[in-house]
Design an enzyme around this catalytic site. Structure first.
Site, PDB file in Angstrom:
ATOM      1  N   ASP A 138       0.815  -1.226   0.000  1.00  0.00           N
ATOM      2  CA  ASP A 138       0.000   0.000   0.000  1.00  0.00           C
ATOM      3  C   ASP A 138       0.847   1.273   0.000  1.00  0.00           C
ATOM      4  O   ASP A 138       0.410   2.320   0.486  1.00  0.00           O
ATOM      5  CB  ASP A 138      -0.957   0.031   1.202  1.00  0.00           C
ATOM      6  CG  ASP A 138      -1.796  -1.222   1.317  1.00  0.00           C
ATOM      7  OD1 ASP A 138      -2.408  -1.606   0.304  1.00  0.00           O
ATOM      8  OD2 ASP A 138      -1.826  -1.829   2.401  1.00  0.00           O
ATOM      9  N   LYS A 174       2.629   2.238  -5.044  1.00  0.00           N
ATOM     10  CA  LYS A 174       3.436   1.742  -6.168  1.00  0.00           C
ATOM     11  C   LYS A 174       2.756   1.968  -7.513  1.00  0.00           C
ATOM     12  O   LYS A 174       3.425   2.171  -8.525  1.00  0.00           O
ATOM     13  CB  LYS A 174       3.722   0.244  -5.986  1.00  0.00           C
ATOM     14  CG  LYS A 174       4.588  -0.089  -4.794  1.00  0.00           C
ATOM     15  CD  LYS A 174       4.877  -1.571  -4.721  1.00  0.00           C
ATOM     16  CE  LYS A 174       3.644  -2.422  -4.490  1.00  0.00           C
ATOM     17  NZ  LYS A 174       2.994  -2.170  -3.185  1.00  0.00           N
ATOM     18  N   GLY A 225      -3.879  -3.957  -4.720  1.00  0.00           N
ATOM     19  CA  GLY A 225      -4.617  -2.906  -5.402  1.00  0.00           C
ATOM     20  C   GLY A 225      -3.728  -1.728  -5.708  1.00  0.00           C
ATOM     21  O   GLY A 225      -2.976  -1.272  -4.850  1.00  0.00           O
ATOM     22  N   HIS A 226      -3.778  -1.251  -6.936  1.00  0.00           N
ATOM     23  CA  HIS A 226      -3.020  -0.069  -7.339  1.00  0.00           C
ATOM     24  C   HIS A 226      -3.992   0.985  -7.855  1.00  0.00           C
ATOM     25  O   HIS A 226      -4.915   0.677  -8.607  1.00  0.00           O
ATOM     26  CB  HIS A 226      -2.011  -0.421  -8.440  1.00  0.00           C
ATOM     27  CG  HIS A 226      -0.857  -1.230  -7.947  1.00  0.00           C
ATOM     28  ND1 HIS A 226       0.044  -1.835  -8.796  1.00  0.00           N
ATOM     29  CD2 HIS A 226      -0.451  -1.544  -6.708  1.00  0.00           C
ATOM     30  CE1 HIS A 226       0.963  -2.487  -8.081  1.00  0.00           C
ATOM     31  NE2 HIS A 226       0.674  -2.311  -6.814  1.00  0.00           N
ATOM     32  N   GLN A 248       2.088  -6.080  -3.137  1.00  0.00           N
ATOM     33  CA  GLN A 248       2.357  -6.087  -1.689  1.00  0.00           C
ATOM     34  C   GLN A 248       3.690  -5.385  -1.374  1.00  0.00           C
ATOM     35  O   GLN A 248       4.043  -4.435  -2.048  1.00  0.00           O
ATOM     36  CB  GLN A 248       2.325  -7.515  -1.128  1.00  0.00           C
ATOM     37  CG  GLN A 248       0.948  -8.146  -1.090  1.00  0.00           C
ATOM     38  CD  GLN A 248       0.621  -8.918  -2.350  1.00  0.00           C
ATOM     39  OE1 GLN A 248       1.462  -9.519  -2.979  1.00  0.00           O
ATOM     40  NE2 GLN A 248      -0.636  -8.922  -2.727  1.00  0.00           N
TER      41      GLN A 248
END
Length: 424
Positions: A13, A16, A40-41, A219
């Site tokens: 988180d 990235k 999630g991005h 991650q």
């Protein structure tokens, strides 16, 4: 023909997706090399927010190839849903490629995951329940089903039958049969088939032709199955070594390793977190940083920046460049703290512990810096930052001995203060 790796230097988180989007501008291929749809991005372009769970955020560029590498585990339903979602936002999926060596997350894997967490009670590790761990378990057990297997329906049926045989006890009272699973995989594969190919060959052919490759991790370092806060970790290797394994790119090809860290620290799920704040300051970090998971929606635990843990990430990954995100979240604090060492009793040390029992006992030792109490989100040059903010970044660099090459001051795509080029 440079290869750049971008990875999380904390517990995930870190932002990235935004930095990947920036680096993707000069890449020919962007490769997601591990993990599943538990990541999630988020990328903000103007008034539009894009959220990605499996597909690399480089898909926003029309001329880039985006690859889901052999190290990824893929829930076909979720991937198809994500493809439909980006199409609805006007993004083409034409340049997506999926490794035929990547493994399926089966519907039964999701059931196993949820049942496993339920049985643990208070000992839960905080998985997302999406079947990622069970899929990697079958992969390591050499009984997984890969994206290329539905090409041979006879082989596929044999593999599914083996899956049901090996997991017979877990499948009692589960509404799945061999026939139903085979039909499910053939049906979903038909939708994904145009994207499935030999991705290590594609990537290395591009390298040999002089192309640029960006390897993107999901991650973060402290969730690595080998080097993270085990057992409160993910089921794959987000670290730099995993980039080679999960993409098919040899280590001698890598030119730069970019670590991404927030200007503070967050963590989702259970597990030790030395700098976690349980007071109003922690609540304010969460509020100002909008700290809720892109994939899960879960609130993130918040604390001051942990330089001991970050130094560990530098060493484990061989990070050559550091990006600091969400500096603007600190804009309102009169004092800002940096954890520069740990202590247990009277003993002080600055090496990150390898054992969970030790990490759980440590107390952070802080250096207090003066805050800048000035908004930074509209700034677009590093030299525009308040002197206290520049001093904060300098203190990080001095401790880690790694250059901070980019500072992000808002979710907006253009809000990157560039100090040094990353691509060789």
């Amino acid at each position: 023909m440079p290869v750049v790796v971008i990875l999380g230097a904390q517990w995930g988180d870190e932002g990235k997706g935004k930095i990947t989007d920036y680096l993707a501008a000069k890449a020919d291929i962007i490769v997601r090399y591990q993990g599943g749809n538990n990541a999630g991005h988020t990328v903000v372009v103007g008034d539009t927010t894009y959220k990605f769970h499996l597909i690399p955020s480089g898909i926003l560029y029309k001329d880039k190839i985006c690859v889901l590498g052999n190290g990824v585990v893929i829930d076909p339903e979720k991937l198809i849903g994500e493809l439909d979602g980006i199409t609805a936002q006007g993004i083409s999926s034409e340049n997506l490629r999926i490794s035929d060596q990547a493994h399926f997350i089966l519907p039964t894997h999701r059931i196993f995951d949820q049942h496993s967490e339920d049985k643990k009670g208070e000992a839960k590790i905080g998985t997302t329940g999406r079947g990622i761990g069970p899929a990697y378990r079958d992969k390591v057990n050499r009984s997984g089903i890969r994206l290329g297997d539905p090409r041979d329906p006879v082989l596929l049926r044999q593999l599914v039958a083996t899956h049901f045989e090996e997991h017979a006890q877990e499948l009692i009272d589960v509404d799945w049969t061999i026939d139903r699973m085979v039909d499910y995989l053939l049906h979903t594969y038909k939708r994904l088939e145009p994207y499935v190919c030999n991705t290590p060959a594609l990537i290395n052919d591009t390298l040999e032709k002089g192309g640029n490759i960006l390897l993107e991790g999901a991650q973060g370092t402290l969730l690595d199955i080998d080097h993270g806060t085990y057992p409160f970790v993910t089921s794959s290797n987000p670290t730099a070594g995993g980039a080679c394994i999960g993409s098919g790119v040899g280590p001698t090809r890598i030119n730069a390793i970019v670590g991404v860290a927030k200007s503070y620290t967050t963590r989702v799920g259970a597990g030790p977190f030395p700098t976690e704040l349980f007071d109003e300051t922690g609540a304010l970090l969460g509020k100002y940083g909008h700290e809720f998971g892109t994939t899960t929606g879960r609130a993130r635990r918040c604390g001051w920046l942990d330089l001991v843990a970050l130094r560990y990430a530098m060493r484990i990954n061989g990070i050559t460049h550091l990006c600091i995100t969400k500096l603007d979240v600190l804009d309102s604090f009169e004092e800002i703290k940096l954890c520069t060492a740990y202590c247990i009793g009277e003993k002080e040390f600055n090496d990150y512990p390898s054992q969970l029992s030790t990490i759980s006992q440590v107390k952070p030792i802080y250096k207090t810096l003066k805050g800048w109490c000035k908004p930074t989100s509209a700034m677009r040059s590093f030299t525009e930052l308040p002197s206290q903010a520049i001093a904060y970044i300098a203190r990080i660099e001095d401790y880690l001995k790694v250059p901070v090459v980019l500072v992000s001051v808002s979710p907006e795509r253009t809000a990157n203060l560039i100090r040094q080029n990353i691509w060789p």
